[in-house]
Design an enzyme around this catalytic site. Structure first.
Site, short mmCIF file in Angstrom:
data_model
loop_
_atom_site.label_atom_id
_atom_site.label_comp_id
_atom_site.label_asym_id
_atom_site.label_seq_id
_atom_site.Cartn_x
_atom_site.Cartn_y
_atom_site.Cartn_z
N HIS A 49 22.53 0.19 5.96
CA HIS A 49 21.77 -0.27 4.77
C HIS A 49 22.50 -1.43 4.07
O HIS A 49 22.89 -1.32 2.90
CB HIS A 49 21.56 0.91 3.80
CG HIS A 49 20.40 0.68 2.87
ND1 HIS A 49 19.60 1.69 2.39
CD2 HIS A 49 19.92 -0.46 2.30
CE1 HIS A 49 18.68 1.19 1.58
NE2 HIS A 49 18.86 -0.10 1.51
N ILE A 50 22.65 -2.52 4.81
CA ILE A 50 23.41 -3.66 4.27
C ILE A 50 22.60 -4.95 4.26
O ILE A 50 23.16 -6.04 4.14
CB ILE A 50 24.72 -3.89 5.08
CG1 ILE A 50 24.42 -4.07 6.58
CG2 ILE A 50 25.71 -2.75 4.85
CD1 ILE A 50 25.62 -4.57 7.40
N GLY A 102 5.34 -8.67 1.39
CA GLY A 102 5.78 -9.07 0.06
C GLY A 102 6.70 -10.28 0.19
O GLY A 102 6.64 -11.02 1.18
N ARG A 103 7.55 -10.44 -0.80
CA ARG A 103 8.43 -11.63 -0.81
C ARG A 103 9.32 -11.69 0.44
O ARG A 103 9.50 -12.75 1.03
CB ARG A 103 9.34 -11.61 -2.03
CG ARG A 103 8.62 -11.57 -3.37
CD ARG A 103 9.70 -11.36 -4.44
NE ARG A 103 9.17 -11.11 -5.75
CZ ARG A 103 8.78 -9.92 -6.22
NH1 ARG A 103 8.84 -8.85 -5.45
NH2 ARG A 103 8.33 -9.79 -7.45
N ILE A 104 9.88 -10.54 0.82
CA ILE A 104 10.82 -10.54 1.96
C ILE A 104 10.05 -10.77 3.26
O ILE A 104 10.49 -11.54 4.13
CB ILE A 104 11.65 -9.23 1.99
CG1 ILE A 104 12.50 -9.12 0.72
CG2 ILE A 104 12.54 -9.18 3.23
CD1 ILE A 104 13.17 -7.77 0.52
N GLU A 116 19.34 9.03 5.00
CA GLU A 116 20.64 8.34 5.06
C GLU A 116 21.53 8.78 3.89
O GLU A 116 21.00 9.17 2.83
CB GLU A 116 20.43 6.81 5.04
CG GLU A 116 19.79 6.27 3.77
CD GLU A 116 19.52 4.76 3.85
OE1 GLU A 116 18.89 4.31 4.80
OE2 GLU A 116 19.97 4.07 2.92
N ARG A 146 12.75 1.04 4.29
CA ARG A 146 13.34 2.29 3.83
C ARG A 146 13.24 3.31 4.94
O ARG A 146 12.26 3.30 5.71
CB ARG A 146 12.58 2.84 2.62
CG ARG A 146 12.96 2.26 1.28
CD ARG A 146 14.36 2.67 0.84
NE ARG A 146 14.71 2.14 -0.46
CZ ARG A 146 15.25 0.95 -0.70
NH1 ARG A 146 15.55 0.15 0.30
NH2 ARG A 146 15.54 0.58 -1.93
N ILE A 181 13.91 -2.78 8.01
CA ILE A 181 14.82 -3.07 6.89
C ILE A 181 14.17 -2.61 5.58
O ILE A 181 14.59 -3.03 4.50
CB ILE A 181 15.18 -4.57 6.80
CG1 ILE A 181 13.93 -5.45 6.76
CG2 ILE A 181 16.11 -4.98 7.93
CD1 ILE A 181 14.19 -6.88 6.31
N ARG A 195 -1.70 -4.09 2.75
CA ARG A 195 -2.91 -3.52 2.14
C ARG A 195 -3.89 -4.63 1.79
O ARG A 195 -5.06 -4.58 2.07
CB ARG A 195 -2.54 -2.78 0.87
CG ARG A 195 -2.48 -1.29 1.06
CD ARG A 195 -2.16 -0.63 -0.21
NE ARG A 195 -1.19 -1.44 -0.98
CZ ARG A 195 -0.57 -1.03 -2.05
NH1 ARG A 195 -0.79 0.12 -2.53
NH2 ARG A 195 0.30 -1.82 -2.68
C1 DGY Z 1 17.11 -2.78 -2.16
O1 DGY Z 1 17.40 -3.66 -2.98
O2 DGY Z 1 16.10 -2.07 -2.27
C2 DGY Z 1 18.07 -2.60 -1.04
O3 DGY Z 1 17.52 -1.79 -0.05
C3 DGY Z 1 19.36 -2.02 -1.54
O4 DGY Z 1 19.12 -0.71 -1.98
#
Ligand code: DGY
Length: 330
Positions: free
Chosen positions: A286-287, A155-157, A268, A239, A237, A178
């Protein structure tokens, strides 16, 4: 009487104040993580809520809070929300895409580099006072530049990470998603689609950015880890739950892969105890999107969504980033 809304976790007070121009706001300045029962209690009489990944909005919550019309998540991910149940009840759900893309990609890259170059592991060694002499093979890791970057979830990230790898570090970039991206998007991030087995077998550095869903649960478990190179790193990064943390801890301990960087964990803020004892993993709480600028942008977008979703402000009725826009059309 103005409508009543809930801000479920503490957020920037000046941004939350923008809601007060339109609504009566109950917020949570003490930042307590409420139990489901406490959340339901606080949602009574509220038409809308700003939530985070800590609040689960499911069919039971919706049934107990019939006045709720808008759930505006301050996150791009929304696996804490049963979107189908919201849609069935006509509740609009929004998230915060785009504003966090580059910041999150920066962090994913940093975690990958920290894992591959053993930054946390060597820092702990130094802090323990164990560095008494230099050696040529101290904390030798794996190169990032020129290596093969594998991205699961484009996706975008994922695309932003691909650009960093290809353009900044001369990496070969492969991805699995996918659906294959359009050739213009692939060309912009110099990435090629491969099947999942090829991704796992060929990546020197695997970065996981796929959203969590029932379909992606344990998308990387023991069988997938067994396909990876013993010199490879894995960075998650996305979930917790996308990776089988117990299987990953075993693979790290047995050096079946070289190292990992994890920002998200199954269950978590609890972390699998085995991950806490293996040295070759970098762990962060989770930062990935946590720069001040980006966290402010996320809060601001969630607030804009709530104002518009409840028919206020210049975009009344048109929240900028709906997840289930079909609700707006009914
Ligand atoms: C998101 O934006 O989904 C980050 O994981 C923060 O929850």
């Amino acid at each position: 009487m103005p409508d009543r809304v809930l801000v479920a976790r503490a957020a920037f007070p000046d941004i939350v104040d923008r809601l007060r121009a339109h609504f009566e706001v109950e917020d949570n300045p003490g930042d307590t993580v409420w139990t489901p029962a406490q959340l339901i209690e606080r949602l009574q009489g509220k038409r809308g809520a700003v939530t985070t990944g800590s609040e689960r909005i499911d069919a039971a919550v919706l049934a107990a809070c019939p006045e709720l019309e808008a759930v505006c998540n301050m996150a791009v991910g929304y696996n804490n929300i049963d979107v189908e149940a919201c849609t069935a009840r006509g509740v609009i759900v929004t998230n915060t895409p785009d504003v966090l893309t580059e910041t999150t990609a920066d962090f994913g890259f940093a975690l990958m580099m920290a894992a591959s170059r053993r930054i946390a592991e060597s820092e702990h060694y130094l802090r323990r006072g164990e560095w008494t002499q230099w050696r040529y093979d101290m904390f030798t890791g794996t190169d990032v530049h020129g290596a093969t970057l594998g991205i699961l979830g484009m996706g975008r990230i994922g695309q932003a990470i691909a650009r960093r790898g290809a353009l900044g570090f001369g990496m070969r970039v492969i991805y699995h998603n996918r659906s294959k991206l359009g050739s213009d998007v692939e060309a912009a991030c110099r990435a090629s689609w491969v099947d999942k087995h090829t991704l796992l077998r060929e990546a020197d550095h695997l970065v996981i950015v796929v959203p969590y869903s029932a379909a992606s649960h344990h998308a990387v478990g023991a069988a997938e880890l067994a396909l990876m190179k013993p010199t490879a790193t894995l960075t998650n990064i996305a979930r917790g739950g996308v990776v089988d943390d117990a299987a990953l801890a075993r693979a790290l301990r047995e050096r079946r892969i070289a190292a990992a960087g994890l920002d998200v964990f199954e269950g978590e803020p609890r972390v699998h105890p085995d991950l806490l004892t293996v040295p070759n993993v970098v762990l962060t709480p989770h930062i990935a999107s946590a720069s001040v600028t980006t966290r402010r942008a996320m809060a601001s977008l969630a607030v804009d969504n709530l104002i518009a979703a409840l028919g206020q402000g210049p975009s009344a009725g048109k929240p900028p980033t709906p997840v289930n826009p079909e609700v707006l059309r009914t």
